[in-house]
Motif scaffolding. Structure first.
Motif, PDB file in Angstrom:
ATOM      1  N   ARG A  58     -29.749 -18.771   3.341  1.00 44.18           N
ATOM      2  CA  ARG A  58     -28.669 -19.724   3.366  1.00 44.18           C
ATOM      3  C   ARG A  58     -29.319 -21.098   4.004  1.00 44.18           C
ATOM      4  O   ARG A  58     -28.164 -22.110   3.697  1.00 44.18           O
ATOM      5  CB  ARG A  58     -27.084 -19.430   3.979  1.00 44.18           C
ATOM      6  N   TRP A  59     -30.041 -21.743   4.825  1.00 44.49           N
ATOM      7  CA  TRP A  59     -30.647 -22.863   5.224  1.00 44.49           C
ATOM      8  C   TRP A  59     -31.813 -23.753   3.879  1.00 44.49           C
ATOM      9  O   TRP A  59     -31.672 -25.094   4.568  1.00 44.49           O
ATOM     10  CB  TRP A  59     -31.319 -22.819   6.555  1.00 44.49           C
ATOM     11  N   ARG A  60     -31.724 -23.364   3.373  1.00 42.94           N
ATOM     12  CA  ARG A  60     -33.012 -23.773   2.456  1.00 42.94           C
ATOM     13  C   ARG A  60     -32.468 -24.883   1.782  1.00 42.94           C
ATOM     14  O   ARG A  60     -33.510 -25.437   0.597  1.00 42.94           O
ATOM     15  CB  ARG A  60     -32.959 -22.653   1.609  1.00 42.94           C
ATOM     16  N   THR A  61     -31.323 -25.216   1.364  1.00 42.98           N
ATOM     17  CA  THR A  61     -30.633 -26.478   0.658  1.00 42.98           C
ATOM     18  C   THR A  61     -30.825 -27.461   1.413  1.00 42.98           C
ATOM     19  O   THR A  61     -30.933 -27.927   2.475  1.00 42.98           O
ATOM     20  CB  THR A  61     -29.752 -26.170   0.601  1.00 42.98           C
ATOM     21  N   ARG A  62     -31.067 -28.636   0.696  1.00 38.53           N
ATOM     22  CA  ARG A  62     -30.928 -29.727   1.041  1.00 38.53           C
ATOM     23  C   ARG A  62     -30.221 -30.520   1.711  1.00 38.53           C
ATOM     24  O   ARG A  62     -29.844 -31.044   3.277  1.00 38.53           O
ATOM     25  CB  ARG A  62     -30.564 -30.777   0.292  1.00 38.53           C
ATOM     26  N   HIS A  63     -28.836 -30.378   1.938  1.00 39.08           N
ATOM     27  CA  HIS A  63     -27.884 -30.168   2.941  1.00 39.08           C
ATOM     28  C   HIS A  63     -28.174 -29.968   4.320  1.00 39.08           C
ATOM     29  O   HIS A  63     -27.619 -30.287   5.752  1.00 39.08           O
ATOM     30  CB  HIS A  63     -26.049 -29.428   2.726  1.00 39.08           C
ATOM     31  N   ARG A  64     -28.108 -28.530   4.718  1.00 39.19           N
ATOM     32  CA  ARG A  64     -28.351 -28.159   5.452  1.00 39.19           C
ATOM     33  C   ARG A  64     -30.471 -28.968   6.191  1.00 39.19           C
ATOM     34  O   ARG A  64     -29.759 -27.928   7.611  1.00 39.19           O
ATOM     35  CB  ARG A  64     -28.659 -26.576   4.439  1.00 39.19           C
ATOM     36  N   ARG A  65     -30.794 -28.863   5.279  1.00 33.42           N
ATOM     37  CA  ARG A  65     -31.582 -29.136   5.884  1.00 33.42           C
ATOM     38  C   ARG A  65     -31.519 -30.399   6.869  1.00 33.42           C
ATOM     39  O   ARG A  65     -32.595 -30.613   7.563  1.00 33.42           O
ATOM     40  CB  ARG A  65     -33.458 -29.203   4.757  1.00 33.42           C
ATOM     41  N   ARG A  66     -30.803 -31.399   5.712  1.00 34.15           N
ATOM     42  CA  ARG A  66     -30.515 -32.765   6.350  1.00 34.15           C
ATOM     43  C   ARG A  66     -29.995 -32.779   8.590  1.00 34.15           C
ATOM     44  O   ARG A  66     -30.234 -33.288   8.819  1.00 34.15           O
ATOM     45  CB  ARG A  66     -29.774 -33.598   5.403  1.00 34.15           C
ATOM     46  N   ILE A  67     -29.149 -31.250   8.140  1.00 29.67           N
ATOM     47  CA  ILE A  67     -28.150 -31.026   9.424  1.00 29.67           C
ATOM     48  C   ILE A  67     -29.540 -30.960  10.795  1.00 29.67           C
ATOM     49  O   ILE A  67     -29.649 -31.738  11.074  1.00 29.67           O
ATOM     50  CB  ILE A  67     -27.410 -29.987   9.348  1.00 29.67           C
ATOM     51  N   LEU A  68     -30.091 -30.178   9.919  1.00 30.57           N
ATOM     52  CA  LEU A  68     -31.860 -30.379  10.354  1.00 30.57           C
ATOM     53  C   LEU A  68     -32.136 -31.062  11.170  1.00 30.57           C
ATOM     54  O   LEU A  68     -32.850 -31.615  12.429  1.00 30.57           O
ATOM     55  CB  LEU A  68     -32.327 -29.242  10.407  1.00 30.57           C
ATOM     56  N   VAL A  69     -32.428 -32.448  10.323  1.00 33.06           N
ATOM     57  CA  VAL A  69     -33.352 -33.651  10.226  1.00 33.06           C
ATOM     58  C   VAL A  69     -32.116 -34.309  11.275  1.00 33.06           C
ATOM     59  O   VAL A  69     -32.981 -35.073  12.090  1.00 33.06           O
ATOM     60  CB  VAL A  69     -33.537 -33.663   9.624  1.00 33.06           C
ATOM     61  N   VAL A  70     -31.205 -34.456  10.808  1.00 35.21           N
ATOM     62  CA  VAL A  70     -29.963 -35.354  11.929  1.00 35.21           C
ATOM     63  C   VAL A  70     -30.181 -34.264  13.811  1.00 35.21           C
ATOM     64  O   VAL A  70     -30.397 -35.236  14.258  1.00 35.21           O
ATOM     65  CB  VAL A  70     -28.530 -35.005  11.206  1.00 35.21           C
ATOM     66  N   THR A  71     -30.344 -33.503  13.594  1.00 37.34           N
ATOM     67  CA  THR A  71     -30.291 -32.704  14.979  1.00 37.34           C
ATOM     68  C   THR A  71     -30.872 -33.123  15.464  1.00 37.34           C
ATOM     69  O   THR A  71     -31.926 -33.226  16.739  1.00 37.34           O
ATOM     70  CB  THR A  71     -30.004 -31.277  14.781  1.00 37.34           C
ATOM     71  N   LEU A  72     -32.679 -32.932  15.107  1.00 35.30           N
ATOM     72  CA  LEU A  72     -33.912 -33.778  15.652  1.00 35.30           C
ATOM     73  C   LEU A  72     -33.710 -34.736  16.046  1.00 35.30           C
ATOM     74  O   LEU A  72     -34.314 -35.149  17.239  1.00 35.30           O
ATOM     75  CB  LEU A  72     -34.664 -33.399  14.361  1.00 35.30           C
ATOM     76  N   GLY A  73     -33.300 -35.980  15.134  1.00 36.86           N
ATOM     77  CA  GLY A  73     -32.978 -37.335  15.883  1.00 36.86           C
ATOM     78  C   GLY A  73     -31.964 -37.209  16.585  1.00 36.86           C
ATOM     79  O   GLY A  73     -32.427 -38.546  17.665  1.00 36.86           O
ATOM     80  N   VAL A  74     -31.190 -36.792  17.219  1.00 35.36           N
ATOM     81  CA  VAL A  74     -29.576 -36.367  17.961  1.00 35.36           C
ATOM     82  C   VAL A  74     -31.076 -35.659  19.143  1.00 35.36           C
ATOM     83  O   VAL A  74     -30.555 -36.504  20.267  1.00 35.36           O
ATOM     84  CB  VAL A  74     -28.906 -35.830  17.870  1.00 35.36           C
ATOM     85  N   LEU A  75     -31.452 -34.893  18.459  1.00 35.22           N
ATOM     86  CA  LEU A  75     -32.693 -34.124  20.421  1.00 35.22           C
ATOM     87  C   LEU A  75     -33.245 -35.685  20.970  1.00 35.22           C
ATOM     88  O   LEU A  75     -34.525 -35.695  21.102  1.00 35.22           O
ATOM     89  CB  LEU A  75     -33.337 -33.220  20.193  1.00 35.22           C
TER      90      LEU A  75
END
Length: 181
Positions: A31-48
Motif C-alpha cells: 500500500r506504500w508503493r503509490t506515488r502519494h505515499r512515496r512522497r510522504i516518505l520523501v517529505v518525512t526524510l526532508g523533515v528528518l
C-alpha cells in the motif's frame, strides 16, 4: 565471449544479488508503493534531515542538543528503509537490472545527488575552516562539525532515491501482487 575480469564478475554478482533482493522484497509494503505515499516518505526524510542539521548546529551552543542527533538518525533508518523498499532501490540498482529509461532516470538522480553531496560538504568544510580562523573556542565544534558532515553525506546519499521516489509513476499493481504460480 568477452574476457571476464574482476569488475565484470563483480557487476554480474551485484546484479544477481540485486534481483534476488528485489524478488524477496517486492511484496513488502504494497500500500506504500503509490506515488502519494512515496512522497510522504520523501517529505518525512526532508523533515528528518532538517532536524539533523538543526540539532547539529544547536550542538555548538547547547551541550544537551548532542543527544538529539543520534535519536533523529535512529528515526531516519526505518523511513529510509521504507522508501528504498517501496521505490525498488532504483537509485542504487546495477545497470544490468534496469531498462534504458530506468538507467537514464537513475543516472540523472545520481548526478543531482553528487552535486548535493559536494555542495553540502563544501559548506560544512568552509564553516569549520572559518570557525577555526575566527578562533571560536567552542569545545563542541568538532562534534558539531562531524555530525554536520555526516548529515550532509546522508542527505547527498539519499537524494537519488528521494528524487526517484518523488518523480516515478505508480508501479503496476500486477508487479506487486504475488503470483499464483
Amino acid at each position: 565471449m568477452p574476457e571476464s575480469n574482476v569488475l565484470t564478475r563483480y557487476q554480474d554478482y551485484r546484479t544477481r544479488r540485486f534481483l534476488k533482493g528485489e524478488a524477496d522484497t517486492r511484496h513488502m509494503l504494497p500500500r506504500w508503493r503509490t506515488r502519494h505515499r512515496r512522497r510522504i516518505l520523501v517529505v518525512t526524510l526532508g523533515v528528518l534531515f532538517t532536524a539533523m542539521v538543526v540539532a547539529s548546529t544547536a550542538c555548538l551552543f547547547f551541550p544537551m542538543a548532542a543527544l538529539a542527533w543520534p535519536v533523529i538518525s535512529f528515526m531516519f533508518l526505518p523511513v529510509w528503509t521504507s522508501l528504498q523498499l517501496v521505490s525498488g532501490r532504483q537509485g542504487d540498482a546495477p545497470k544490468d537490472a534496469l531498462d534504458e529509461w530506468e538507467i537514464q532516470q537513475r543516472n540523472e538522480a545520481r548526478s543531482i545527488g553528487l552535486t548535493v553531496t559536494q555542495t553540502l560538504v563544501l559548506i560544512v568544510a568552509l564553516f569549520l575552516i572559518f570557525a577555526s580562523v575566527l578562533h571560536w573556542n567552542i569545545e563542541r565544534l568538532g562534534y558539531a562539525g562531524g555530525v554536520l558532515a555526516l548529515s550532509a553525506m546522508l542527505i547527498g546519499a539519499c537524494t537519488p532515491a528521494m528524487i526517484l521516489g518523488w518523480t516515478r509513476p505508480d508501479i503496476d499493481p500486477s508487479d506487486i501482487e504475488p503470483s499464483e504460480n
